[in-house]
Write a protein that holds these residues in place. Sequence first.
Motif, PDB file in Angstrom:
ATOM      1  N   UNK A 110      -7.194 -23.881  -6.164  1.00 15.79           N
ATOM      2  CA  UNK A 110      -7.002 -22.682  -5.346  1.00 15.79           C
ATOM      3  C   UNK A 110      -5.949 -22.924  -4.274  1.00 15.79           C
ATOM      4  N   UNK A 111      -5.283 -21.861  -3.870  1.00 13.46           N
ATOM      5  CA  UNK A 111      -4.347 -21.916  -2.754  1.00 13.46           C
ATOM      6  C   UNK A 111      -4.314 -20.541  -2.103  1.00 13.46           C
ATOM      7  N   UNK A 112      -3.655 -20.443  -0.947  1.00 10.02           N
ATOM      8  CA  UNK A 112      -3.546 -19.179  -0.224  1.00 10.02           C
ATOM      9  C   UNK A 112      -2.176 -18.566  -0.450  1.00 10.02           C
ATOM     10  N   UNK A 113      -2.164 -17.312  -0.866  1.00 14.98           N
ATOM     11  CA  UNK A 113      -0.917 -16.554  -0.964  1.00 14.98           C
ATOM     12  C   UNK A 113      -0.818 -15.641   0.254  1.00 14.98           C
ATOM     13  N   UNK A 114       0.314 -15.699   0.945  1.00 12.05           N
ATOM     14  CA  UNK A 114       0.561 -14.828   2.093  1.00 12.05           C
ATOM     15  C   UNK A 114       1.607 -13.800   1.694  1.00 12.05           C
ATOM     16  N   UNK A 115       1.258 -12.539   1.824  1.00 10.30           N
ATOM     17  CA  UNK A 115       2.150 -11.443   1.438  1.00 10.30           C
ATOM     18  C   UNK A 115       2.895 -10.914   2.653  1.00 10.30           C
ATOM     19  N   UNK A 116       4.177 -10.613   2.463  1.00 11.18           N
ATOM     20  CA  UNK A 116       5.015 -10.020   3.499  1.00 11.18           C
ATOM     21  C   UNK A 116       5.426  -8.636   2.995  1.00 11.18           C
ATOM     22  N   UNK A 117       4.715  -7.597   3.392  1.00 14.30           N
ATOM     23  CA  UNK A 117       5.060  -6.252   2.885  1.00 14.30           C
ATOM     24  C   UNK A 117       6.461  -5.827   3.329  1.00 14.30           C
ATOM     25  N   UNK A 118       7.059  -4.976   2.576  1.00 13.64           N
ATOM     26  CA  UNK A 118       8.394  -4.469   2.872  1.00 13.64           C
ATOM     27  C   UNK A 118       8.395  -3.689   4.178  1.00 13.64           C
ATOM     28  N   UNK A 119       9.390  -3.968   5.037  1.00  8.29           N
ATOM     29  CA  UNK A 119       9.619  -3.169   6.228  1.00  8.29           C
ATOM     30  C   UNK A 119       8.698  -3.447   7.395  1.00  8.29           C
ATOM     31  N   UNK A 120       7.903  -4.488   7.353  1.00 10.71           N
ATOM     32  CA  UNK A 120       7.039  -4.820   8.492  1.00 10.71           C
ATOM     33  C   UNK A 120       7.471  -6.177   9.048  1.00 10.71           C
ATOM     34  N   UNK A 121       6.791  -6.579  10.114  1.00  8.85           N
ATOM     35  CA  UNK A 121       7.206  -7.808  10.792  1.00  8.85           C
ATOM     36  C   UNK A 121       6.559  -9.064  10.203  1.00  8.85           C
ATOM     37  N   UNK A 122       6.170  -9.014   8.952  1.00  8.69           N
ATOM     38  CA  UNK A 122       5.668 -10.240   8.337  1.00  8.69           C
ATOM     39  C   UNK A 122       4.298 -10.080   7.730  1.00  8.69           C
ATOM     40  N   UNK A 123       3.651 -11.255   7.530  1.00 10.13           N
ATOM     41  CA  UNK A 123       2.390 -11.297   6.801  1.00 10.13           C
ATOM     42  C   UNK A 123       1.158 -11.436   7.653  1.00 10.13           C
ATOM     43  N   UNK A 124       1.249 -11.103   8.936  1.00  8.49           N
ATOM     44  CA  UNK A 124       0.057 -11.151   9.778  1.00  8.49           C
ATOM     45  C   UNK A 124      -0.350 -12.575  10.124  1.00  8.49           C
ATOM     46  N   UNK A 125      -1.637 -12.760  10.427  1.00  7.82           N
ATOM     47  CA  UNK A 125      -2.094 -14.078  10.884  1.00  7.82           C
ATOM     48  C   UNK A 125      -3.568 -14.275  10.569  1.00  7.82           C
ATOM     49  N   UNK A 126      -3.963 -15.529  10.518  1.00  5.38           N
ATOM     50  CA  UNK A 126      -5.360 -15.950  10.455  1.00  5.38           C
ATOM     51  C   UNK A 126      -5.578 -16.982  11.548  1.00  5.38           C
TER      52      UNK A 126
END
Length: 337
Positions: A120-136
């Motif tokens: 298993x691994x973590x995939x971080x998505x960066x949606x189009x037009x936003x400032x990135x993939x957020x945080x945990x």
Amino acid sequence: MPTSPAFGRTRARLPRITGLILGLSLSPPAPAELQRLMGAIVVTQISALTRSCRASEPLSQLPPPPPPAPPPPPPPPPGEKIDTLFREDFESGSLNWDDSAGGPTHVVVRDGTLAYSGSHYLKILYPLGVNGGGSLSKFLGLPGYTKAFVRYHFRIPGNFAGGTKLFMFRGSRIDNVWSSFGVAGSCPDGTDFFLANVVTRPLPTLPLRFYSYYPGMAREPNGSSVCWGRYGDSYDPDGGSKNPATYYPPLDVARDVWHTIEFEVQLNDPGQANGVQRFWLDGALKAEWGNFVFRTSPNLRITAFTLESSMNEIGSTPRLEEMYVDDILVTTGRPVR
């Protein structure tokens, strides 16, 4: 009674023997007792003769006394005790973090062919037009720590565009773990918060940099009270001239392969500029920033670790993007590898 020559010789010795045993019974000694007494007399005479000879010897002829035995070596100093604060390998298939931001942009994927280890691994998505993939974020417990270390594995695809923040240690007040959240663009005063990040710059080679918020950091050049994270180099508004970081090139991140980043933060003692932060890429030391002031109050300590996936130096993502993370270890010091 006539005396034979042998008997006379025997009686000639008896006065000397009996004279040495005054106070004992005057009855003739038994043969066993006589042998014991004779042995004692011989030992005494030899001992006296030895002392007499030594007393007559010059001191220069006496053997020197043996040197004193060296003291035992001191015990080795105890090694630094390192405690594990947080570990995440994503093998549970779920996320067990304390805070998240940016929406559903973190997905645990099961794929042993791509994971750094395990399945298993973590995939971080960066949606189009936003400032990135957020945080945990994961809280490390109060009253927090003055030293922390993270080992983190990441992989950036070949088509990733722009720079990105990777992770950070948050410094909050010990009475409020949230004092270091929601502070982007703010200038810390040494008593409220600090942030210590590692980021990639938006260049084709994705070079790594520190990205820190700290008291006395340079403000934006327009004279406002706005502050953004500083690299400690010539890109900063003050050119990093006050206390520059030291970087050891190359700092580039190759794409489509797993990398290991290690990051260590040691807070300064309040009133002293003796803090330091360092990071390693794939086992090689790549940057140090010493003589660092993170705080002016002892009530400000490291309280949380955050996966920070916002874009760096650009306002929004140019397209849908993703990156991968695996095997995170947070401790109170850098373990021996």
